[in-house]
Scaffold this motif. Structure first.
Motif, short mmCIF file in Angstrom:
data_model
loop_
_atom_site.label_atom_id
_atom_site.label_comp_id
_atom_site.label_asym_id
_atom_site.label_seq_id
_atom_site.Cartn_x
_atom_site.Cartn_y
_atom_site.Cartn_z
N ILE A 118 -10.80 -5.04 -7.47
CA ILE A 118 -10.87 -6.04 -6.40
C ILE A 118 -10.18 -5.52 -5.14
O ILE A 118 -10.68 -5.67 -4.02
CB ILE A 118 -10.24 -7.37 -6.87
CG1 ILE A 118 -11.12 -8.04 -7.93
CG2 ILE A 118 -10.04 -8.32 -5.68
CD1 ILE A 118 -10.48 -9.25 -8.57
N VAL A 119 -9.04 -4.88 -5.33
CA VAL A 119 -8.34 -4.28 -4.18
C VAL A 119 -9.23 -3.23 -3.52
O VAL A 119 -9.34 -3.16 -2.29
CB VAL A 119 -7.00 -3.67 -4.63
CG1 VAL A 119 -6.36 -2.88 -3.48
CG2 VAL A 119 -6.05 -4.76 -5.10
N ALA A 120 -9.91 -2.42 -4.33
CA ALA A 120 -10.83 -1.41 -3.78
C ALA A 120 -11.96 -2.07 -3.00
O ALA A 120 -12.37 -1.59 -1.94
CB ALA A 120 -11.38 -0.54 -4.90
N ALA A 121 -12.47 -3.19 -3.53
CA ALA A 121 -13.55 -3.91 -2.84
C ALA A 121 -13.09 -4.46 -1.50
O ALA A 121 -13.84 -4.41 -0.51
CB ALA A 121 -14.05 -5.05 -3.73
N ILE A 122 -11.85 -4.97 -1.46
CA ILE A 122 -11.31 -5.48 -0.20
C ILE A 122 -11.18 -4.35 0.81
O ILE A 122 -11.53 -4.50 2.00
CB ILE A 122 -9.94 -6.15 -0.43
CG1 ILE A 122 -10.07 -7.36 -1.36
CG2 ILE A 122 -9.32 -6.57 0.90
CD1 ILE A 122 -8.74 -7.91 -1.85
N ALA A 123 -10.69 -3.20 0.34
CA ALA A 123 -10.49 -2.06 1.24
C ALA A 123 -11.81 -1.62 1.86
O ALA A 123 -11.86 -1.23 3.04
CB ALA A 123 -9.85 -0.90 0.47
N ILE A 124 -12.89 -1.66 1.10
CA ILE A 124 -14.19 -1.22 1.61
C ILE A 124 -14.79 -2.28 2.54
O ILE A 124 -15.33 -1.96 3.61
CB ILE A 124 -15.14 -0.95 0.43
CG1 ILE A 124 -14.64 0.24 -0.38
CG2 ILE A 124 -16.56 -0.69 0.92
CD1 ILE A 124 -15.31 0.38 -1.72
N ALA A 125 -14.68 -3.55 2.13
CA ALA A 125 -15.35 -4.62 2.88
C ALA A 125 -14.67 -4.93 4.20
O ALA A 125 -15.32 -5.38 5.16
CB ALA A 125 -15.41 -5.88 2.02
N GLU A 126 -13.38 -4.70 4.29
CA GLU A 126 -12.64 -5.12 5.49
C GLU A 126 -12.23 -3.93 6.34
O GLU A 126 -11.60 -4.07 7.34
CB GLU A 126 -11.40 -5.94 5.09
CG GLU A 126 -11.74 -7.21 4.34
CD GLU A 126 -12.67 -8.12 5.11
OE1 GLU A 126 -12.51 -8.25 6.34
OE2 GLU A 126 -13.57 -8.71 4.49
#
Length: 539
Positions: free
Chosen positions: A531-539
């Motif tokens: 989830i942290v990785a997803a946030i890093a990519i999306a934002e």
């Protein structure tokens, strides 16, 4: 996470990143949390910009066990109210002036709430092998050296370990009894030595070699295992029921100590490999007195009395919640940068309770700022509890746990956090009664960015792939060195909250709390990292 599992997680993060660009953040998180391995757990997530603008939320108003994310509140309050540069003084006092090399009175080691009377490296050091470069009792030994230079030869009295600065309530509400044996569940005291724990090492005995004339089976009698303690101060009686076993695998090692008992039972078999355990000291003040007594005697000073503890019994009959919810209005000035001064001021003749005492030696602690780094990076429970009690002494009615919780609650409310969004029964998160919402943690982290102590606060957090409790997480090039967050684990609760440098160059705030996860699996932790990785990519 064991190092052996890192390549698989890094690969998973890379594969996930490849597909995340095609999904928005809500879809990515929904996909991750719907995985059958974690879908039955309760998930709470809050992501905001640094100014608090919401980016994503899931159950952000629901209460979860924070585990060690509670330390985010304790250390923030300590930096805001006690000041990052504040220190504490631990004196050794003589209750009367020595005459002709003889003291007719007691020696008092007076606890002032210094959490670092140990061999720990200050400032915080990595790797872990370098964190304790000095002997655990070296500070007491140095003060004993100072006393020896005064010409003192005889103490006609006791050696007193005095921890009365805090009321004697060693264990906060709802600490699990199974935790109290171990170093991470060590009792809280204003006089703490070596994190109030003993390092116990078991070295298996030698098994005689089998002569060539013996076809098979055990041969000879193995020597018994050797048990060593560091520090070596006599305290517990060791009831050794372990043995040396043949082969490379054994039956494990069991420990038992009944509450209030000084007998530590160690049982079952051991392997051929030495094993080390951190055992809690059940009365830190008495242990400190015994260690100081041994150190003075080693320097040729005769002592007629005993090593004893002096505690401050609890006197309040008011309930914990009733005490902790009384607002402290004066904290409002502290939050604007005009910090309320410590009310104790290390007054040796007043607060310490020995108006006729003579100071023979003293030790100055590291700063509050340096200690918050240890507290958060190591997730050090005892240090968090001591900070809570220091807040109670400085700004509460006394040094109790309830008054410390009161100070932290008042601080958080005045920082703009909804008072219905949290309840803390301790400073470390080891209490099963602690509750907090993801949005409360995100609000705290956002508030911290506006404060003069923010650099100290962020610097205290573990860094992904680099140090502390995140050393072996977020090791991919995209995330290593870009996650600054506090971990938390307690039973079936897990937490991770902090700051994240995203691929876009923006920094965001995130809080991820998990409740009721499968206790036989760490899948929720892996999903949390994705989830942290997803946030890093999306934002």
């Amino acid at each position: 996470m064991p190092p052996a599992s890192l390549p698989s997680l890094v690969l998973a993060l890379c594969l996930f990143a490849t597909h995340a660009h095609a999904q928005d953040l809500p879809t990515s998180i929904a996909t991750l949390t719907s995985d059958p391995a974690v879908s039955r757990a309760n998930w709470g997530i809050m992501v905001t910009t640094l100014d608090g603008t919401p980016i994503y939320a899931l159950n952000e108003k629901k209460l979860f066990q924070p585990a060690s994310n509670a330390k985010l509140f304790t250390t923030a309050a300590a930096l805001a109210l006690l000041k990052p540069g504040s220190r504490f003084e631990t004196p050794i006092l003589a209750t009367a002036a020595p005459v002709g090399g003889t003291l007719h009175g007691d020696i008092v080691l007076k606890g002032d709430g210094d959490a670092n009377l140990s061999g720990r490296a200050i400032p915080f050091a990595e790797p872990p092998a370098k964190q304790f470069p000095l002997p655990p009792l070296h500070i007491l030994d140095e003060m004993a050296d100072t006393i020896a230079t005064t010409g003192l030869k005889c103490i006609d009295g006791n050696i007193v370990g005095d921890d009365t600065l805090f009321p004697w309530e060693p264990y906060p509400i709802d600490w699990s009894v199974e935790d109290l044996l171990w170093g991470y569940g060590a009792p809280v005291s204003a006089l703490s030595i070596n994190d109030n724990q003993i390092r116990l090492t078991i070295v298996p005995g030698k098994i005689p070699p089998i002569p060539a004339t013996v076809a098979r089976g055990p041969y000879g009698i193995p020597s018994p295992p050797k048990i060593t303690l560091d520090p070596a101060t006599p305290f517990y009686t060791i009831q050794n029921e372990i043995g040396t076993v043949q082969g490379n695998s054994g039956t494990g090692i069991g420990f038992e100590r009944q509450p209030g008992s000084r007998t530590l039972r160690i049982y079952s078999g051991v392997t051929k490999t030495p094993e080390t355990f951190e055992i809690a000291i059940d009365d830190p003040a008495e242990y400190a007195a015994a260690s100081l007594k041994a150190s003075l005697e080693a320097r040729g000073i005769t002592i007629t009395g005993k090593a004893i503890a002096r505690h401050n019994p609890q006197t309040s009959t008011t309930g914990f919640l009733e005490q902790s919810r009384v607002p402290i209005v004066a904290l409002g000035t502290g939050l604007q940068g005009s910090i309320v001064p410590c009310l104790r001021c290390n007054n040796l003749t007043g607060i310490l309770g020995y108006p006729e005492a003579v100071t023979l030696a003293h030790h100055t602690s590291p700063t509050v700022g340096e200690d918050t780094v240890i507290t958060n990076k190591e997730s050090q429970n005892l240090h968090a509890e001591i900070l809570l009690h220091q807040l109670a002494v400085a700004f509460g009615n006394d040094g109790s746990t309830a008054q410390g919780a009161r100070v932290i609650r008042s601080f958080a409310v005045q920082a703009g956090i909804d008072p219905n969004d949290f309840i803390f029964y301790d400073g470390s998160g080891l209490s099963g009664h602690d509750l907090v919402t993801p949005r409360a943690i995100a609000k705290l982290l956002q508030f911290a960015t506006t404060q003069p102590w923010f650099a100290d606060y962020k610097n205290s957090l573990p860094i992904g792939g680099v140090d502390g409790s995140l050393e072996h997480r977020f090791t991919s090039p995209q995330l290593k060195g870009h996650v600054f967050a506090k971990t938390g684990t307690l039973g079936e609760a897990r937490a991770l909250s902090g700051y994240l440098d995203c691929a876009s160059g923006h920094t965001v705030i995130f809080s991820i709390l998990v409740g009721n996860h499968d206790p036989t699996s760490s899948a929720d932790r892996d999903v949390m990292d994705r989830i942290v990785a997803a946030i890093a990519i999306a934002e």
